[in-house]
Design a protein around this motif. Sequence first.
Motif, PDB file in Angstrom:
ATOM      1  N   THR A  60     -35.268 -21.107  18.796  1.00 41.24           N
ATOM      2  CA  THR A  60     -33.856 -21.122  19.166  1.00 41.24           C
ATOM      3  C   THR A  60     -33.040 -20.756  17.932  1.00 41.24           C
ATOM      4  OG1 THR A  60     -32.125 -22.380  20.290  1.00 41.24           O
ATOM      5  CG2 THR A  60     -33.515 -23.605  18.716  1.00 41.24           C
ATOM      6  N   VAL A  84     -25.485 -25.552  25.294  1.00 41.28           N
ATOM      7  CA  VAL A  84     -26.288 -24.359  25.519  1.00 41.28           C
ATOM      8  C   VAL A  84     -27.530 -24.384  24.636  1.00 41.28           C
ATOM      9  CG1 VAL A  84     -26.292 -21.837  25.374  1.00 41.28           C
ATOM     10  CG2 VAL A  84     -24.195 -23.040  26.034  1.00 41.28           C
ATOM     11  N   VAL A 138     -22.045 -18.020  21.045  1.00 44.51           N
ATOM     12  CA  VAL A 138     -21.993 -19.153  21.980  1.00 44.51           C
ATOM     13  C   VAL A 138     -20.670 -19.910  21.810  1.00 44.51           C
ATOM     14  CG1 VAL A 138     -23.021 -21.407  22.530  1.00 44.51           C
ATOM     15  CG2 VAL A 138     -24.497 -19.410  22.213  1.00 44.51           C
ATOM     16  N   GLY A 195     -19.103 -22.380  24.417  1.00 44.20           N
ATOM     17  CA  GLY A 195     -20.263 -23.261  24.519  1.00 44.20           C
ATOM     18  C   GLY A 195     -20.524 -24.036  23.240  1.00 44.20           C
ATOM     19  N   GLN A 196     -21.417 -25.006  23.351  1.00 47.62           N
ATOM     20  CA  GLN A 196     -21.849 -25.806  22.205  1.00 47.62           C
ATOM     21  C   GLN A 196     -23.349 -25.598  22.045  1.00 47.62           C
ATOM     22  OE1 GLN A 196     -21.289 -30.001  22.718  1.00 47.62           O
ATOM     23  NE2 GLN A 196     -21.908 -30.470  20.634  1.00 47.62           N
ATOM     24  N   ASN A 197     -23.751 -25.012  20.941  1.00 47.44           N
ATOM     25  CA  ASN A 197     -25.145 -24.704  20.676  1.00 47.44           C
ATOM     26  C   ASN A 197     -25.932 -25.988  20.359  1.00 47.44           C
ATOM     27  OD1 ASN A 197     -27.589 -23.523  19.894  1.00 47.44           O
ATOM     28  ND2 ASN A 197     -26.819 -23.025  17.850  1.00 47.44           N
ATOM     29  N   VAL A 256     -30.331 -21.742  23.483  1.00 46.86           N
ATOM     30  CA  VAL A 256     -30.620 -20.310  23.470  1.00 46.86           C
ATOM     31  C   VAL A 256     -32.093 -20.105  23.116  1.00 46.86           C
ATOM     32  CG1 VAL A 256     -30.080 -18.097  22.399  1.00 46.86           C
ATOM     33  CG2 VAL A 256     -28.268 -19.792  22.733  1.00 46.86           C
ATOM     34  N   ILE A 289     -25.954 -15.649  16.856  1.00 46.38           N
ATOM     35  CA  ILE A 289     -25.912 -16.018  18.273  1.00 46.38           C
ATOM     36  C   ILE A 289     -25.139 -17.327  18.467  1.00 46.38           C
ATOM     37  CG2 ILE A 289     -27.317 -16.620  20.294  1.00 46.38           C
ATOM     38  CD1 ILE A 289     -29.459 -14.703  19.177  1.00 46.38           C
ATOM     39  N   ALA A 290     -25.234 -18.236  17.502  1.00 49.51           N
ATOM     40  CA  ALA A 290     -24.484 -19.492  17.589  1.00 49.51           C
ATOM     41  C   ALA A 290     -22.974 -19.218  17.571  1.00 49.51           C
ATOM     42  CB  ALA A 290     -24.873 -20.422  16.445  1.00 49.51           C
TER      43      ALA A 290
END
Length: 173
Positions: free
Chosen positions: A150, A139, A161, A166-168, A141, A157-158
């Motif tokens: 980002t 992902v 995710v 997900g994987q930032n 962002v 936010i990480a």
Amino acid sequence: MASVAPSLTEMVCAVGGAKYLVGRTDVCNYPPEIVSRVPVIGRFGRPFVEAMVAQHPTDIIDVDLEDETVIATYKRLGIAHHRIQCRTLDDIAPAVRQVGALVRCAEQGNKMAVEIESRIAALRATALQKDAANRAPRVFVVVWWDPLMTVGKNAFIAEVVALAGGQNIGAEL
């Protein structure tokens, strides 16, 4: 109370303290009913002192300020300043409690904080149980477009995710 952070404005309203809100930033747009009722007193992290003072707040809350010297101005004017730490998921519940206490809604703030802590714990437990063989979607962002920004690995936010599975990509930088 005046808020110079959208997240704090939302917390004030969520715990039942909207009636105490006399100022917000130009990006505080939720809940929608505050947009028409509560005047803009600045930008995110950048209060306009004259606009803020015109609303006669007793307190001002922020998560960060562009110019920290404005705090001395608050003190000189008799406005209490409160920095509400809210950088990680684990900061959210204490922030809700602190905001609830500031707007005389401590019971609702505590109730909401317990619910948040419970939900985060459940999501973390679920994330730990996921099969390591399942490849998490990568992902990216976008926080801001110009300049492009980002989030890194230690950002709120990480964490969201990761909890969503997900994987930032930004964590690799």
